[in-house]
Design a protein around this motif. Structure first.
Motif, PDB file in Angstrom:
ATOM      1  N   UNK A  34     -43.015  -5.148 -44.741  1.00  0.00           N
ATOM      2  CA  UNK A  34     -44.273  -4.546 -45.183  1.00  0.00           C
ATOM      3  C   UNK A  34     -45.267  -4.590 -44.015  1.00  0.00           C
ATOM      4  N   UNK A  35     -46.151  -3.612 -44.006  1.00  0.00           N
ATOM      5  CA  UNK A  35     -47.122  -3.451 -42.916  1.00  0.00           C
ATOM      6  C   UNK A  35     -48.172  -4.575 -42.975  1.00  0.00           C
ATOM      7  N   UNK A  36     -48.630  -5.006 -41.811  1.00  0.00           N
ATOM      8  CA  UNK A  36     -49.667  -6.048 -41.744  1.00  0.00           C
ATOM      9  C   UNK A  36     -50.898  -5.627 -42.544  1.00  0.00           C
ATOM     10  N   UNK A  37     -51.409  -6.549 -43.327  1.00  0.00           N
ATOM     11  CA  UNK A  37     -52.640  -6.303 -44.075  1.00  0.00           C
ATOM     12  C   UNK A  37     -52.495  -5.307 -45.204  1.00  0.00           C
ATOM     13  N   UNK A  38     -51.246  -5.029 -45.607  1.00  0.00           N
ATOM     14  CA  UNK A  38     -51.059  -3.957 -46.603  1.00  0.00           C
ATOM     15  C   UNK A  38     -51.158  -4.436 -48.055  1.00  0.00           C
ATOM     16  N   UNK A  39     -51.242  -5.741 -48.278  1.00  0.00           N
ATOM     17  CA  UNK A  39     -51.220  -6.255 -49.652  1.00  0.00           C
ATOM     18  C   UNK A  39     -52.573  -6.872 -50.040  1.00  0.00           C
ATOM     19  N   UNK A  40     -52.959  -6.634 -51.284  1.00  0.00           N
ATOM     20  CA  UNK A  40     -54.172  -7.271 -51.816  1.00  0.00           C
ATOM     21  C   UNK A  40     -53.916  -8.738 -52.128  1.00  0.00           C
TER      22      UNK A  40
END
Ligand SMILES: C[S@@+](CC[C@H](N)C(=O)[O-])C[C@H]1O[C@@H](n2cnc3c(N)ncnc32)[C@H](O)[C@@H]1O
Length: 226
Positions: free
Chosen positions: A129-135
């Motif tokens: 998953x992309x950096x900073x992509x999750x809440x």
């Protein structure tokens, strides 16, 4: 970074430490494969039957409130097993984009039907998953299954994908009695220790999210229920 228990409403498990300890070496080998025996075999080798019963719903509500989740947010549950918490988060926050990551093909194949297609097979040290992509990223009783350095990597990955918005729960003990109870019960954990050990590991990983401990209650040495 805050220490608090997001699983305060999780029901206590029944534990027969004596029965599990009898075949512990063999049980560990089988459990560590995270296959059918671990999820749906005997209690000595794992969960003793991992079925949906709604127990994660109150926890999902607390997670949603704590991380102020709303429709469109992306949330990752690492080591999501059959996706029961994922399913309950979807109910509590309609429109949430939920993802799971699992090492176990058995768990993915037998996941809750409502999360089918949302669990990626992989390992916690390398999140696709992309950096900073999750809440928010949740990892409940998972990263301690890795050896120490891999565990540091996994914690770094959580921080990368959701800086400051991780929740990690791991096995720990605070004193010798709790350690002895833990060693009698443990099947799959490879990294464990006192909270200080974990705090140091989190520092090394530059982790800034939340965390809490899974600490066994000390049983009396006959059949015991927690
Ligand atoms: C103790 S279970 C916890 C399951 C769920 N999070 C819960 O709290 O009920 C550990 C889970 O982590 C998964 N797991 C173990 N090692 C893993 C790894 N390196 N990467 C991802 N998942 C892993 C197992 O297959 C299992 O589903």
């Amino acid at each position: 970074m805050a220490e608090f228990n997001l699983l305060a409403k999780y029901p206590r498990a029944k534990r027969n430490v004596v029965a599990r300890k009898l075949g512990q070496a063999e049980n560990r080998i089988i459990a560590r494969q995270f296959g059918r025996e671990y999820f749906d075999g005997t209690r000595e080798q794992g969960y003793g039957g991992y079925r949906y019963d709604g127990r994660w719903l109150p926890i999902a509500r607390d997670i949603a409130a704590h991380y102020e989740l709303s429709a469109g947010d992306r949330v990752l549950d690492i080591g999501c097993a059959k996706g029961f918490l994922m399913r309950d988060l979807m109910e509590v926050v309609p429109g949430l984009e939920i993802w799971g990551l699992e090492i176990s093909q058995y768990a993915i194949d037998n996941c809750h039907p409502e999360v089918r297609g949302r669990i990626v097979r992989g390992t916690a040290q390398e999140l696709p998953f992309v950096s900073g992509s999750m809440a928010a990223v949740l990892s409940i009783n998972v990263v301690h299954n890795l050896p120490y350095e891999a565990c540091v990597e996994a914690v770094r990955e959580i921080e990368r994908v959701a800086p400051g918005r991780g929740y990690i729960q791991v096995d720990a003990y605070r004193n010798d009695d709790e350690r002895d109870a833990f060693l009698d019960w443990v099947l799959t954990a490879e990294t464990f220790g006192k909270p200080d050990m974990w705090s140091e590991l989190f520092r090394r990983a530059r982790y800034t999210g939340d965390y809490y401990w899974t600490i066994l209650e000390i049983p009396n040495r006959s059949d015991s229920a927690e």
